[in-house]
Design an enzyme around this catalytic site. Structure first.
Site, mmCIF file in Angstrom:
data_model
loop_
_atom_site.group_PDB
_atom_site.id
_atom_site.type_symbol
_atom_site.label_atom_id
_atom_site.label_comp_id
_atom_site.label_asym_id
_atom_site.label_seq_id
_atom_site.Cartn_x
_atom_site.Cartn_y
_atom_site.Cartn_z
ATOM 1 N N ASP A 1 9.110 12.140 1.612
ATOM 2 C CA ASP A 1 8.939 11.573 0.267
ATOM 3 C C ASP A 1 9.190 12.672 -0.753
ATOM 4 O OD1 ASP A 1 6.591 13.136 0.193
ATOM 5 O OD2 ASP A 1 5.377 11.478 0.941
ATOM 6 N N HIS B 1 -2.973 20.222 -0.103
ATOM 7 C CA HIS B 1 -2.144 19.051 -0.423
ATOM 8 C C HIS B 1 -1.635 19.121 -1.862
ATOM 9 C CE1 HIS B 1 -0.425 15.188 -0.035
ATOM 10 N NE2 HIS B 1 -1.182 14.675 -0.984
ATOM 11 N N GLY C 1 0.670 9.243 11.225
ATOM 12 C CA GLY C 1 2.037 9.339 11.756
ATOM 13 C C GLY C 1 2.973 8.303 11.153
ATOM 14 N N GLY C 2 2.412 7.350 10.364
ATOM 15 C CA GLY C 2 3.223 6.274 9.796
ATOM 16 C C GLY C 2 4.375 6.792 8.936
ATOM 17 N N THR C 3 4.093 7.782 8.114
ATOM 18 C CA THR C 3 5.124 8.328 7.219
ATOM 19 C C THR C 3 6.294 8.875 8.024
ATOM 20 O OG1 THR C 3 3.486 8.881 5.537
ATOM 21 C CG2 THR C 3 5.534 10.168 5.512
ATOM 22 N N ARG D 1 -6.786 15.394 -0.108
ATOM 23 C CA ARG D 1 -6.002 14.301 -0.699
ATOM 24 C C ARG D 1 -6.792 13.534 -1.748
ATOM 25 N NH1 ARG D 1 -3.835 12.070 4.971
ATOM 26 N NH2 ARG D 1 -5.757 13.132 5.605
ATOM 27 N N LYS E 1 9.464 6.955 -0.290
ATOM 28 C CA LYS E 1 8.352 6.311 0.429
ATOM 29 C C LYS E 1 7.480 5.511 -0.529
ATOM 30 C CE LYS E 1 4.409 8.626 1.755
ATOM 31 N NZ LYS E 1 3.669 9.645 2.506
ATOM 32 N N GLY F 1 -28.615 15.363 14.970
ATOM 33 C CA GLY F 1 -27.287 15.621 14.394
ATOM 34 C C GLY F 1 -27.274 16.718 13.348
HETATM 35 C C1 R5P Z 1 1.111 12.432 1.636
HETATM 36 O O1 R5P Z 1 1.336 12.591 0.458
HETATM 37 C C2 R5P Z 1 1.230 13.525 2.647
HETATM 38 O O2 R5P Z 1 2.158 14.501 2.269
HETATM 39 C C3 R5P Z 1 1.604 12.972 4.003
HETATM 40 O O3 R5P Z 1 2.899 12.396 3.911
HETATM 41 C C4 R5P Z 1 0.619 11.926 4.458
HETATM 42 O O4 R5P Z 1 -0.688 12.394 4.386
HETATM 43 C C5 R5P Z 1 0.934 11.501 5.876
HETATM 44 O O5 R5P Z 1 0.074 10.466 6.236
HETATM 45 P P1 R5P Z 1 0.395 9.518 7.457
HETATM 46 O O6 R5P Z 1 0.761 10.394 8.630
HETATM 47 O O7 R5P Z 1 -0.867 8.744 7.649
HETATM 48 O O8 R5P Z 1 1.520 8.622 7.051
#
Ligand code: R5P
Length: 287
Positions: free
Chosen positions: A164, A125, A219-221, A92, A187, A35
């Site tokens: 958010d 970020h 994708g949850g956000t 992040r 959010k 690796g």
């Molecule tokens: C968070 O502060 C970022 O701007 C994105 O909203 C976040 O990283 C999205 O993460 P996920 O797609 O897991 O909800």
């Protein structure tokens, strides 16, 4: 000038070389059976200005080691190196959220500047990541490209929405280039991939909505924002991001609720229809 690409950013590196009008350098990059990574710069680079394009998405740690080895090997051969990291993985973890946590974004900056004399990234970020560098470091904003992309579409009374408050500035810039209204959802993050979102402050009457975010990961956000906006009267829902990290089945989940999903090619995916190559070419010429 010569442009090199890491293994996951070859296509973008080629495009950047085309925009600058210079050669694409050749490097041998491989992994040993255990690796460990091996990097060998094949193109002569002594005295040259060299750009290394390498995003550090999954597999992050492999891509980072590759980047560090490329930068250092080029420096050892007397090249003047600019590191271009379109997607800055670990961005992040930009500070210690609890005592004792490693500030991963800082550690990575320190390793990049072992080999590079300049640094360029796209929509980190948090902008203060740049302060971790002691070399000239710039962040390029690609949000205008999202605006340009959707300017070609016939949107019905569009509203650009940030999922958010943290993404509101970016949404504002996209709305500015589309000449339309901007809003943001609220959010609350319950854990990785788990959020609750409300859009109580947003009233829609069949308006098309463009949800924009810097990163889409699980994708949850986006899914929770889209659900909230539907319940507030949204018409078509379009989704755009700068960095399509897309963990698991993120894109499938978003497709179930949104009419369009598009991203830039800081990370190459089938949704990366917006190229940042021109922005990178301009930035490296300026820096
Ligand atoms: C968070 O502060 C970022 O701007 C994105 O909203 C976040 O990283 C999205 O993460 P996920 O797609 O897991 O909800």
């Amino acid at each position: 000038m010569i442009v090199f690409g890491g293994s996951f950013s070859q296509g973008l590196a080629e495009e950047v070389a085309g925009k600058i009008g210079c050669d694409l350098g050749v490097a041998t990059i491989k992994s040993f059976p255990d690796g460990e990574k091996y990097v060998k710069i094949e193109t002569p680079v002594e005295g040259e200005d060299v750009i290394v394009v390498q995003s550090t998405q999954r597999p992050q740690d492999e891509n980072l080691m590759e980047l560090f080895f490329m930068l250092d090997a080029l420096k050892d051969q007397w090249a003047d190196v600019t590191a271009v990291v379109p997607y800055y993985g670990y961005g992040r973890q930009d500070r210690a959220f609890a005592a004792g946590e490693a500030v991963a974004a800082k550690t990575i900056a320190k390793h990049i500047e072992v080999g590079a004399r300049k640094f360029v990234t796209i929509n980190p970020h948090k902008d203060h990541i740049l302060d971790y560098f002691d070399i000239p470091a710039v962040a390029v904003d690609a949000s205008s490209l999202i605006g340009e992309y959707f300017n070609e579409w016939e949107l019905n009374q569009p509203v650009v929405v940030a999922p958010d408050a943290g993404s509101r500035d970016m949404a504002q810039r996209v709305a500015g280039s589309l000449g339309c209204e901007c809003a943001n959802c609220e959010k609350k993050r319950l854990g990785p991939g788990k959020v609750v979102t409300s859009a109580e402050n947003i009233t829609l009457d069949g308006n098309d909505v463009l949800i924009v975010d810097d990163i889409i990961d699980s994708g949850g956000t986006i899914v929770e924002s889209a659900k909230a906006l539907r319940s507030r009267g949204a018409g078509n829902i379009y989704v755009a991001c700068i960095h399509p990290v897309f963990t698991g089945n993120a894109s499938e989940k978003i497709h179930k609720i949104a009419d369009e999903l598009v991203a830039t090619n800081t990370i190459q995916t089938e949704y990366s229809k917006i190229s940042v190559a021109g922005l990178i070419a301009d930035a490296v010429k300026k820096i």
